[in-house]
Design an enzyme around this catalytic site. Structure first.
Site, PDB file in Angstrom:
ATOM      1  N   ARG A   1      96.344  35.337 -31.205  1.00 54.55           N
ATOM      2  CA  ARG A   1      96.753  34.932 -32.558  1.00 54.55           C
ATOM      3  C   ARG A   1      97.419  33.549 -32.561  1.00 54.55           C
ATOM      4  NH1 ARG A   1      94.025  38.848 -33.270  1.00 54.55           N
ATOM      5  NH2 ARG A   1      94.360  40.494 -34.812  1.00 54.55           N
TER       6      ARG A   1
ATOM      7  N   SER B   1      97.321  42.587 -40.708  1.00 51.53           N
ATOM      8  CA  SER B   1      98.474  42.950 -39.871  1.00 51.53           C
ATOM      9  C   SER B   1      99.648  42.065 -40.253  1.00 51.53           C
ATOM     10  CB  SER B   1      98.171  42.727 -38.400  1.00 51.53           C
ATOM     11  OG  SER B   1      97.126  43.551 -37.982  1.00 51.53           O
TER      12      SER B   1
ATOM     13  N   GLU C   1     102.987  38.000 -38.367  1.00 46.81           N
ATOM     14  CA  GLU C   1     101.690  37.421 -38.047  1.00 46.81           C
ATOM     15  C   GLU C   1     101.264  36.368 -39.070  1.00 46.81           C
ATOM     16  OE1 GLU C   1      97.176  37.789 -37.156  1.00 46.81           O
ATOM     17  OE2 GLU C   1      98.014  39.322 -38.426  1.00 46.81           O
TER      18      GLU C   1
END
Ligand code: EPU
Length: 349
Positions: free
Chosen positions: A165, A240, A336
């Site tokens: 990520r 998420s 996130e």
């Protein structure tokens, strides 16, 4: 001539559907418009926001400066040696439609990344990943507009410094490079990646005894995602909400002694990734609601806009979830999505 909208409504442009406005909004449909956008009196390099599908962003307040929505389109085949193809897609292409297009052409590699909301141009920024595959494995290069030199340039996969990520676009290149297109290297032959969760089982069921194809894997991924993840058109979310924390082996070991069923994924560097959704779930937070924001009932890692949530509701809920997990597991979850402005402090180190 660039159309500048004042006090533009951003609610339809962020998948969390938060009721916020941009001081100014322009839509870029062609990279040739970039010089004109840079010449706008409202343009300021430090404050401009380059917006994709708005699926990984949390607007905690009205955006006080110029927002440029990347809506340039176009897909073209760049090379084909009969084994692999190189395909280029413009930043504004819808990610899932692009994945479907590649599968229709018989090009394999992106099937596990089906149904991820957002645009092609946003995919490299956080190195989108799902069901055991990260987009970096199929990226050949990323085309950017360099705001310093005001020229187009290509960054190779290595230059993008991809990680879980994460990429260079979240760090030193942030604010300098605008992603305008991405080149993918895809394969004409299919190598299934089925090791994640129940993907192998669902794909085998769908194949009904026929040979497995990339399209069947894509269908299986869509089926699993639809069971667990909210459709942003129906229930606002940013996917998420926290990253799965990657912790030192010693901490993972002591947590696993206490919680033997905690899903965990050893990393090549010896650290261990833990399932944040499981930890939130263990805190009995599924369905927990604060104001209009709630923890998704089917996947605790996802926060949703249950009922006209304000940004403050989402921030309060995120803090609550993070505190519960920290108390139970001594692990501080990192958000996130990108928060604008950043409200939740990052973990130290
Ligand atoms: N789990 C629970 N309860 C929950 C949620 C998860 O027990 O409420 C358990 C699951 O049973 C499983 C484990 O935790 O054993 C992991 O859950 P899941 O497979 O649903 O994946 P995740 O780790 O929660 C990550 C990505 C998702 C991606 C899935 C599938 C991150 C931050 N999220 O979620 O990506 O779709 O894996 O690969 O890495 C996104 O980034 O927006 C996103 C949706």
């Amino acid at each position: 001539m660039i159309n500048v909208i004042e006090h533009a409504d951003l609610q339809p442009l962020n998948t969390f559907a938060l009721p916020v406005r941009a001081r100014w909004l322009v839509t870029l449909t062609n990279t040739e418009q970039l010089p004109d956008i840079l010449a706008l009196p409202q343009f300021e390099r430090q404050s401009v926001l380059w917006l994709g599908g708005g699926s990984n962003i949390l607007f905690c307040a009205d955006y006080p400066a110029l927002v440029v929505r990347m809506a340039n389109r176009g897909i073209r085949l760049v090379a084909d040696d009969g084994v692999q193809v190189i395909v280029e897609a413009a930043a504004g292409e819808n990610w899932h439609e692009f994945v479907q297009y590649t599968l229709e052409q018989g090009w394999c590699g992106l099937e596990n990344l089906s149904l991820i909301p957002g645009t092609v141009g946003a995919a490299p920024v956080q190195n989108i990943g799902a069901y055991g595959v990260e987009v970096q494995s199929c990226i050949e290069a990323v085309q950017c507009f360099d705001l310093e030199s005001q020229q187009l340039c290509w960054l190779s996969r290595n230059e993008c410094s991809f990680a879980y990520r994460d990429s260079v676009f979240k760090h030193d290149r942030q604010g300098r490079y605008v992603i305008v297109a991405v080149r993918f290297v895809l394969s004409r032959s299919f190598t299934p990646q089925l090791h994640y969760g129940d993907l192998a089982q669902v794909a085998t069921e769908l194949a009904q005894g026929q040979p497995l194809t990339a399209s069947i894997v894509a269908q299986a991924v869509c089926r699993i995602r639809r069971q667990k993840l909210p459709d942003p058109r129906v229930l606002g979310s940013a996917g998420s909400f926290f990253k799965n924390p990657v912790v030192a082996a010693e901490l993972a070991e002591s947590l696993l002694k206490q919680y033997p069923t905690l899903p965990h994924y050893p990393q090549p560097d010896g650290q261990v990734k833990l399932a944040a959704g499981w930890m939130i779930d263990q805190c009995s937070l599924k369905g927990y609601q604060l104001g209009g924001a709630a923890v998704h009932e089917k996947q605790a890692l996802v926060l949703v806009n249950k009922k006209q949530a304000s940004a403050a509701d989402v921030v309060a809920l995120a803090e609550y979830v993070r505190n519960c997990v920290a108390q139970h597991f001594q692990v501080l979850l990192e958000p996130e999505p990108v928060w604008l402005p950043e409200v939740l402090p990052h973990a130290a180190g």
